[in-house]
Design an enzyme around this catalytic site. Sequence first.
Site, PDB file in Angstrom:
ATOM      1  N   SER A 167       0.869  -1.070  -0.012  1.00  0.00           N
ATOM      2  CA  SER A 167      -0.013  -0.001  -0.129  1.00  0.00           C
ATOM      3  C   SER A 167       0.755   1.065  -0.155  1.00  0.00           C
ATOM      4  CB  SER A 167      -0.858   0.219   1.253  1.00  0.00           C
ATOM      5  OG  SER A 167      -1.513   1.333   1.290  1.00  0.00           O
ATOM      6  N   GLN A 169      -0.259   4.191   0.228  1.00  0.00           N
ATOM      7  CA  GLN A 169      -0.732   5.118   1.512  1.00  0.00           C
ATOM      8  C   GLN A 169      -0.252   4.678   2.822  1.00  0.00           C
ATOM      9  OE1 GLN A 169      -5.225   4.717   0.984  1.00  0.00           O
ATOM     10  NE2 GLN A 169      -5.089   5.940  -0.922  1.00  0.00           N
ATOM     11  N   ASP A 314      -6.188   0.156  -9.397  1.00  0.00           N
ATOM     12  CA  ASP A 314      -7.123   1.090  -9.408  1.00  0.00           C
ATOM     13  C   ASP A 314      -7.777   0.633 -11.061  1.00  0.00           C
ATOM     14  OD1 ASP A 314      -6.809   2.001  -6.974  1.00  0.00           O
ATOM     15  OD2 ASP A 314      -5.825   3.841  -7.730  1.00  0.00           O
ATOM     16  N   LYS A 341     -11.663  -0.806  -1.035  1.00  0.00           N
ATOM     17  CA  LYS A 341     -11.581   0.342  -1.923  1.00  0.00           C
ATOM     18  C   LYS A 341     -12.871   1.271  -1.648  1.00  0.00           C
ATOM     19  CE  LYS A 341      -7.486  -0.152  -3.498  1.00  0.00           C
ATOM     20  NZ  LYS A 341      -6.394   0.341  -3.114  1.00  0.00           N
ATOM     21  N   ARG A 387     -14.721   4.935  -9.985  1.00  0.00           N
ATOM     22  CA  ARG A 387     -14.048   4.073 -10.857  1.00  0.00           C
ATOM     23  C   ARG A 387     -15.006   3.084 -11.552  1.00  0.00           C
ATOM     24  NH1 ARG A 387      -9.392   6.217 -11.366  1.00  0.00           N
ATOM     25  NH2 ARG A 387      -8.257   6.730  -9.516  1.00  0.00           N
TER      26      ARG A 387
HETATM   27  O1  SPQ Z   1      -7.633   7.881  -2.380  1.00  0.00           O
HETATM   28  P1  SPQ Z   1      -8.343   6.732  -2.643  1.00  0.00           P
HETATM   29  O2  SPQ Z   1      -9.901   6.927  -2.301  1.00  0.00           O
HETATM   30  O3  SPQ Z   1      -7.657   5.480  -1.997  1.00  0.00           O
HETATM   31  O4  SPQ Z   1      -8.390   6.375  -4.345  1.00  0.00           O
HETATM   32  C1  SPQ Z   1      -8.021   5.102  -4.864  1.00  0.00           C
HETATM   33  C2  SPQ Z   1      -8.704   5.305  -6.461  1.00  0.00           C
HETATM   34  O5  SPQ Z   1      -9.358   4.129  -6.741  1.00  0.00           O
HETATM   35  O6  SPQ Z   1      -8.537   6.198  -6.800  1.00  0.00           O
HETATM   36  C3  SPQ Z   1      -8.278   3.715  -4.292  1.00  0.00           C
HETATM   37  F1  SPQ Z   1      -9.484   3.760  -4.119  1.00  0.00           F
HETATM   38  O7  SPQ Z   1      -6.395   5.032  -5.217  1.00  0.00           O
HETATM   39  C4  SPQ Z   1      -5.495   4.718  -4.334  1.00  0.00           C
HETATM   40  C5  SPQ Z   1      -4.592   3.742  -4.456  1.00  0.00           C
HETATM   41  O8  SPQ Z   1      -5.600   2.573  -4.659  1.00  0.00           O
HETATM   42  C6  SPQ Z   1      -4.548   6.168  -4.276  1.00  0.00           C
HETATM   43  C7  SPQ Z   1      -3.172   5.845  -3.832  1.00  0.00           C
HETATM   44  C8  SPQ Z   1      -2.411   6.953  -3.435  1.00  0.00           C
HETATM   45  O9  SPQ Z   1      -2.517   7.977  -4.029  1.00  0.00           O
HETATM   46  O10 SPQ Z   1      -1.221   6.654  -2.616  1.00  0.00           O
HETATM   47  C9  SPQ Z   1      -2.633   4.610  -3.556  1.00  0.00           C
HETATM   48  C10 SPQ Z   1      -3.547   3.382  -3.719  1.00  0.00           C
HETATM   49  O11 SPQ Z   1      -3.975   3.060  -2.566  1.00  0.00           O
HETATM   50  P2  SPQ Z   1      -3.306   1.913  -1.586  1.00  0.00           P
HETATM   51  O12 SPQ Z   1      -4.271   1.355  -0.636  1.00  0.00           O
HETATM   52  O13 SPQ Z   1      -2.973   0.588  -2.344  1.00  0.00           O
HETATM   53  O14 SPQ Z   1      -2.117   2.596  -0.991  1.00  0.00           O
END
Ligand code: SPQ
Length: 427
Positions: A167, A169, A314, A341, A387
């Site tokens: 992840s 994030q 995504d 998600k 999405r």
């Molecule tokens: O911001 P959000 O809501 O989590 O958005 C999504 C998307 O589809 O636009 C996921 F739902 O993207 C994330 C992505 O899946 C954006 C992101 C980032 O900018 O760091 C990382 C991914 O999430 P993760 O949980 O894998 O870190």
Amino acid sequence: MALTLSYSTPSLMGTIQVPGDKSISHRSIMFGAMAAGITTVEGFLLGDDCLSTISCFRKLGVEINLDGDKVTITSGGESSWEEPAEVLDTGNSGTTTRLMLGLLAGTSFHTVMAGDESIAKRPMKRIIDPLRLMGADIRGRRGGQFTPLAIQGTRLTAIDYTLPVASAQVKSAILLAGLKAEGRTRVTEPVASRDHTEIMLEHFGAAISRNDGTIEIEGGQTLTASHVKVPGDISSAAFMIGAALITPNSSVRLTNVGTNPTRTGILDVIKKMGADFDVEERQVSGEPAADLTIRSSALSGIEIGGDLIPRLIDEIPLIALIATQANGTTVIKDAEELRVKETDRIAAVVSELAKLGADIQATEDGMIIQGPTPLTGGIVKSYGDHRLGMMEAVAALIASSDVIIDNPACISVSYPGFVEQLDSLLN
Ligand code: SPQ
């Protein structure tokens, strides 16, 4: 209000610039707010999620001005942020909520953060666990698993942490907290996730080291205000790529699309499926970019899983749609993250594509699609997930009758003007 789409034997032709990358746009505001001085951004995504990030930082006292897709951030640096008098509303944005946890944990004040109904269901424990190991004081529903979250800023100490899930994030929240922590923070990722935070840390003058999946950052570094050029979002481009591939007699050129290798799994997949497309490379402020030309193609089903998943996570709703038009079986596995998600994207994609006549089946960690199947029209739900809404609009291009999308407004989370831009390619 529902959106009715009816396209009779369209083809898609033309050139478009898709909106700015959502992940990079969020980070440009966060980094600009952390750095003392004036940061300027061009190509910023004016989607609802990135506007939520701007609104949160304004509540922290950071001056942010918008002029079209150009942004100016004037900040006295992180130490000048003020305790917000109101709850920080992160809207539908997981990125805003999670990265801000890392940023707010090391302040000297108290903050409360909450988002919409979807955010209230998304797991926060994966962020809060490592931050608590750094000394963070964060409380929330069910022991801190869910928003609303209350953060009492405190002094942080560095940790050495291996991510249990791939992840970006989680990785980013730890690195951003690590920038304020005492000592050297190390984050190891078992599978590479998008590295926009690492690239932007370097772009704003921070020293980090990256070795064999481990990123290290020394606490106490300050950032230098900078200029950020945001390339087009490959996750948004994916919908136009899919549209061109499955609509007969189409050829679409997408200019200045971000092609950071941690995000280009979609290009690997369409190549393996037999797509006819060209990539002409460019370079944009530390992030690679390219012009893509995509033509209608005869596709074959493939297996998608393993290390590829974080590089296209995504794009899976769109990949499922194109797989309905490919010859043979497509298997998507190792993608259980889709269940947490904006909505459960495995259940939602399977249920809505099945309503349109697809031969698709959910598995615990993905889906299995048999193709090709002609798609019918019907009433489908977006589940408030941008999405899903865009995938359904692309499906309408090849459906035999009207596709009616319930709650299409969510599309503006990442792609304001999507339907209009798709329509501008109609021939
Ligand atoms: O911001 P959000 O809501 O989590 O958005 C999504 C998307 O589809 O636009 C996921 F739902 O993207 C994330 C992505 O899946 C954006 C992101 C980032 O900018 O760091 C990382 C991914 O999430 P993760 O949980 O894998 O870190």
